[in-house]
Structures are given as C-alpha cells and as structure tokens.
Scaffold this active site. Structure first.
Site, PDB file in Angstrom:
ATOM      1  N   ASP A   1      42.686 -80.424 -54.857  1.00 16.52           N
ATOM      2  CA  ASP A   1      43.778 -80.928 -55.681  1.00 16.52           C
ATOM      3  C   ASP A   1      43.273 -81.966 -56.675  1.00 16.52           C
ATOM      4  O   ASP A   1      43.013 -83.116 -56.313  1.00 16.52           O
ATOM      5  CB  ASP A   1      44.862 -81.546 -54.789  1.00 16.52           C
ATOM      6  CG  ASP A   1      46.072 -82.015 -55.587  1.00 16.52           C
ATOM      7  OD1 ASP A   1      46.175 -81.666 -56.778  1.00 16.52           O
ATOM      8  OD2 ASP A   1      46.914 -82.732 -55.016  1.00 16.52           O
TER       9      ASP A   1
ATOM     10  N   ASP B   1      45.601 -79.140 -63.206  1.00 20.37           N
ATOM     11  CA  ASP B   1      45.948 -79.426 -61.814  1.00 20.37           C
ATOM     12  C   ASP B   1      45.546 -78.278 -60.898  1.00 20.37           C
ATOM     13  O   ASP B   1      46.282 -77.310 -60.739  1.00 20.37           O
ATOM     14  CB  ASP B   1      47.450 -79.690 -61.711  1.00 20.37           C
ATOM     15  CG  ASP B   1      47.866 -80.151 -60.324  1.00 20.37           C
ATOM     16  OD1 ASP B   1      46.965 -80.401 -59.493  1.00 20.37           O
ATOM     17  OD2 ASP B   1      49.072 -80.264 -60.075  1.00 20.37           O
TER      18      ASP B   1
END
Length: 525
Positions: free
Chosen positions: A123, A329
């Site tokens: 992440d 992201d």
C-alpha cells in the site's frame, strides 16, 4: 514539529506567487537552531516544552554535536548508501489473488528473531507496516478460508522475538502522545483507512526486517534492518473480510514507512519500485531508482504520492478540461476519477467501443456485451503528463471469463466516480509497469519491464533493457485475470488510505518544494 511549521510557511510563500508570470522566487533560509526557529516553536505551546528545554546554546559543544550527527546521517542517507538495492528475504516477488484477497497485491516478508513470515498487502497510500499480533479481533489466518494459499498465515508475538521491543511514548516517532500517561508507556497506534469503517489498531514495536542485497557491495547478502511495525491487535471493516488478513506494508513517504527507515539508516537510496506484471505477479525492490530511459513526472508538493495529470486520453483524443491531480495508490484495487472527469471519460469510451452497453448488478456503470465471433476493439486509455510524457493503461477492462465459453463476451470499464476532487490510480491501471517512487528526486517513474527478471533491476547507470509499448497501440480484450467484483459480489472498492488535502502547484511552488524537502531532510536527521 515546530521546524516543520516553518518549512510549510516557506512553501505557502512559494505557492502565493503562483499567479505571477515570470516572477522570481525567493525565500529566507532559517537555521534549525536559530532564535527565530526557537520563537516559532515556543508559540506552539506546551507540546514544544520538551524540545525547548533541550535547545542547544549557539556554539556550545552540544550545538556542534547535534549538527555533526545530522551531517553524518545525511551523508549515509544521500551519498553513501550501503546497498544498491534490497528486497525481502523471500525474494521480493509479489502475488495477486484476485477476488479471494480483495484484488490487492501481496508479498512475503520475514520479521523478528527467529524470523516469522507474513503475507502483507502493498500500500503506497499509507505509512504503517502492521501485522496481526496478540489478536483481540483479527481475520482468520487459516489457509483453508481463502482457497488460494498453500500455508497458514502467521500472527506476530513480540514476546517470542529476541529483537522485539516496545516503542515508548517518549520516542520521536510516536505521534499519539495524548493517549499516553507517561513517556515510557508503550506507544499505541490506530490507522483509519478510506474504506468504510476499516482500521487497524494496537501498539508500536521495533524489530528486525529480513532483507537480501543484490548490488555492487554484496552478492546475496542477508541484511537485518531495524523497522517500526504495528502490533495489530484489533482490525475492523475490510481487514476482517479478506483484505490484508496478514497485514499491510505501508510504503508512503512518512517517517515510519519501511522505505523511509531504510533510507534514513543509510542502507539504500531514498527510492523504491513496484513492478506489477500482467500475469498476476511482480516484484518490489527497495533502493531502485529506475532506468535512464524511463518516463517520469514530478510528484506534487503534498505529503503523498500525488502527480498532476494534464489530460485523460481515450483513443487518439485527449479530452478537454480533464486536468486533475492523482494519488498513485498501490493499495487501491481499482481506479477512481473526479466526477466531472469520470463523466467525460466514460462518455467518450462508450462512443468508441464497438460493443453494446448492458446493465448489470455491478460496481461499474459501463459494461458491455460483444459477440465472441468478432474482435472487440478497446480504445486505448492514456494519462497525459507535462513534457509529452504519457502513461498507457495496459489492461483497461475487466471481463467475465465464463462468458468466453458462450457466444458472447461480457466486459466492464473498471473505473468509478470519486466524491473527492482528486483521482486514485489503482492497481488495475498500474499493471504491466516497473513503477519507481523516487523520493530522492521527487519523481514518479514508469517503464515496461519483465518483472520476473530480478537481475534486470540494475542501477540507472548500469543498464537494463526496457520494453516500451507504442503509445498508439490498439488493445484488444486481454486474457482473463479472474472474476471482477461485479460478478463476485463484493461491495464497491474504495481507495485504501486517507489522503491529506491537496495543493495546486506550479513551476514556482515546485522549486520551493525542492528547497524545502532537502532542507527538511537536513533538519530531521
């Protein structure tokens, strides 16, 4: 924190000049131990009292000791990294399990002494590395519950690791002093993610992350790096239902992220890459600054991996009034666009695709039914950046593999509107690239790459052969990558981590950012 305020004041001054055509940017430099810096710090109240008490007297031995320590740390971090690249000790390969584990990419890492393995989700939108630990409420760790794993997942137990120790509340990396009764208490944490009611909470520990080097200084050398990790005692939301059941590896720019800690320790250059293959695997490499021929665009002066997109292109048409800011992201499974941009993109895509639109019980609005007897031409999608840099989306659609056995093909454009005024570019748009997060030079880079060949991840000066794809190449329906959420029945995907507010940038403010970021590195060491 007081120094950080001064730096952001400088940034604000640079931003205020944005509208001045041909203006000359200038700003005062404030020494970290000047009386002016001390006055600003004092203005912040009681929270700064400890720092003020330790403020060194000018030209004292403590004054020079602190400056020298800062210089040494900076030299280690920027000029003399010990290793060219590092990767997790189990090989750094990434894995994609589709719907079974919420459409995220994962890698195996080893933590502690003796080492214990964890399958963590990658992440880039958050900073904290956390794993399930002394669980009060955690996801199931049994392989039988996921149908894609060949071994059970593990739980971190600090008491069983010889190198584990609590991070005390008095530590500079503990940001939640208000929840502490004393400076020696264990530092608590809670990370809230943008997915509805999704969080992880527990206590912060220091321990060892097991890595391997493949660089100029050593061949297959084992490295144990000190890192900060969250002992995730309680998870909520998606983390109880298949997303990151064995933890999350936050790769953001914050001080506690693994890339930040490795660079601060002088182990690597302040950069890393994630390579996401189209065959559902890939690789993560710490210290990788990419290839000299890669495309790149600057990060915006925001504490996140944000870039400025000049326009969104569908086919050969780059749409007007589709400029936006985007968060890169890797922790978001799919892509979200600001609503106005989204409407323009899907409308143009619908015009150009040669298939009939249908209505499905789907997370996505634009789905299609095409005859399997004809080639379905999917208009290529591109993100256009400044200086003629373009990012071609390699696999812009998801489709139902079961329909391939019939006389028709069902597929969807996996893009959703966002309530925010920025986009989240998720993994479905990032596939097929070696993605470089060069924090040293404040740039995001990308190039087509064979992610399985670890030897090709050489330094920029040593070569490697990128495999660029022509920007005007037409794409057809790709091979199946599993059943999309529309068919599997998951709720609409969301970006993984909350993102700070946005700041519009220009060449003037970017220049101020470069000055401030380099000054910040010096001050924070």
């Amino acid at each position: 924190m007081g120094i950080g305020l001064l730096l952001w004041l400088l940034l604000a001054k640079g931003l205020s000049m944005e509208g001045a055509v041909g203006a000359t940017f200038s700003s005062r430099l404030i020494h970290r131990f000047s009386e002016e810096a001390k006055a600003h710090l004092a203005s912040r109240g009681n929270k700064s009292s400890v720092l003020l008490q330790a403020w060194p007297q000018r030209n004292s031995s403590e004054y020079f000791r602190l400056l020298l320590r800062s210089d040494v740390a900076r030299q280690r971090m920027r000029l003399g990294s010990q290793y060219e690249t590092l990767y997790p000790s189990e090989g750094g390969q990434t894995f994609f399990f589709g719907n079974a584990l919420y459409w995220l990419h994962y890698t195996w890492i080893d933590i502690g002494t003796p080492n214990v393995s964890f399958l963590v989700a990658l992440d880039a939108g958050s900073d904290m590395l956390w794993v399930p630990c002394d669980c009060i409420e955690c996801a199931s760790l049994s392989a039988g519950n996921y149908n894609v794993l060949d071994r059970d997942l593990n739980q971190y137990r600090p008491s069983l690791s010889n190198t584990s120790r609590h991070l005390p509340c008095g530590h500079k990396l503990c940001d939640v002093h208000s929840f502490c009764k004393g400076s020696k208490d264990p530092c608590p944490y809670e990370v809230q993610y943008a997915s509805a009611n999704t969080s992880s909470s527990g206590y912060v520990f220091e321990d060892k992350l097991h890595l391997t080097s493949d660089g100029k200084h050593a061949e297959q050398n084992s490295v144990q790096a000190s890192i900060i990790l969250g002992c995730g005692r309680k998870q909520t939301g998606d983390y109880l239902h298949g997303a990151g059941p064995d933890g999350v590896l936050g790769l953001g720019p914050g001080n506690i992220s693994v890339p930040s800690l490795l660079a601060k320790a002088g182990l690597i250059q302040n950069s890393f890459s994630i390579c996401l293959d189209e065959n559902e695997s890939g690789r993560i490499i710490f210290g990788d600054q990419g290839h000299v021929t890669q495309h790149s665009t600057p990060f915006l002066p925001i504490i996140a991996y944000m870039v400025g997109v000049e326009s969104f292109c569908v086919g050969s048409l780059c749409l007007k009034e589709t400029r936006f800011q985007a968060l890169i992201d890797s922790g978001s499974s799919f892509t979200f666009l600001p609503n106005e941009v989204y409407q323009k993109v899907v409308t143009e895509f619908d015009k150009q695709v040669n298939a009939s639109r249908i209505v499905l019980q789907s997370s996505w609005e634009y789905c299609y039914n095409a005859s399997s007897q004809e080639l379905v031409n999917i208009p290529p999608l591109k993100l256009a950046f400044s200086r003629n840099q373009t990012f071609l989306i390699q696999n812009p659609i998801f489709y139902d593999p079961a329909s391939q056995e019939q006389e028709y093909t069902i597929f969807c454009l996996p893009v959703s509107p966002s309530a925010d005024d920025y986009a989240a570019i998720g993994q479905n748009f990032l596939m097929g690239y070696r993605l470089v997060f060069d924090r040293e030079n404040l740039r995001f880079g990308w190039s087509r790459w064979n992610c399985q060949d670890r030897a090709s991840f050489t330094s920029p000066s040593n070569g490697g052969s990128p495999n660029p794809l022509p920007a005007n190449q037409q794409q057809t329906v790709p091979n199946a990558r599993g059943v999309p959420p529309a068919i599997a029945g998951h709720t609409s995907p969301k970006p993984s981590a909350a993102t700070p507010g946005l700041v519009t940038t220009s060449r003037h403010s970017l220049a101020s950012l470069l000055l401030i970021c380099h000054l910040w590195l010096w001050l924070s060491c």
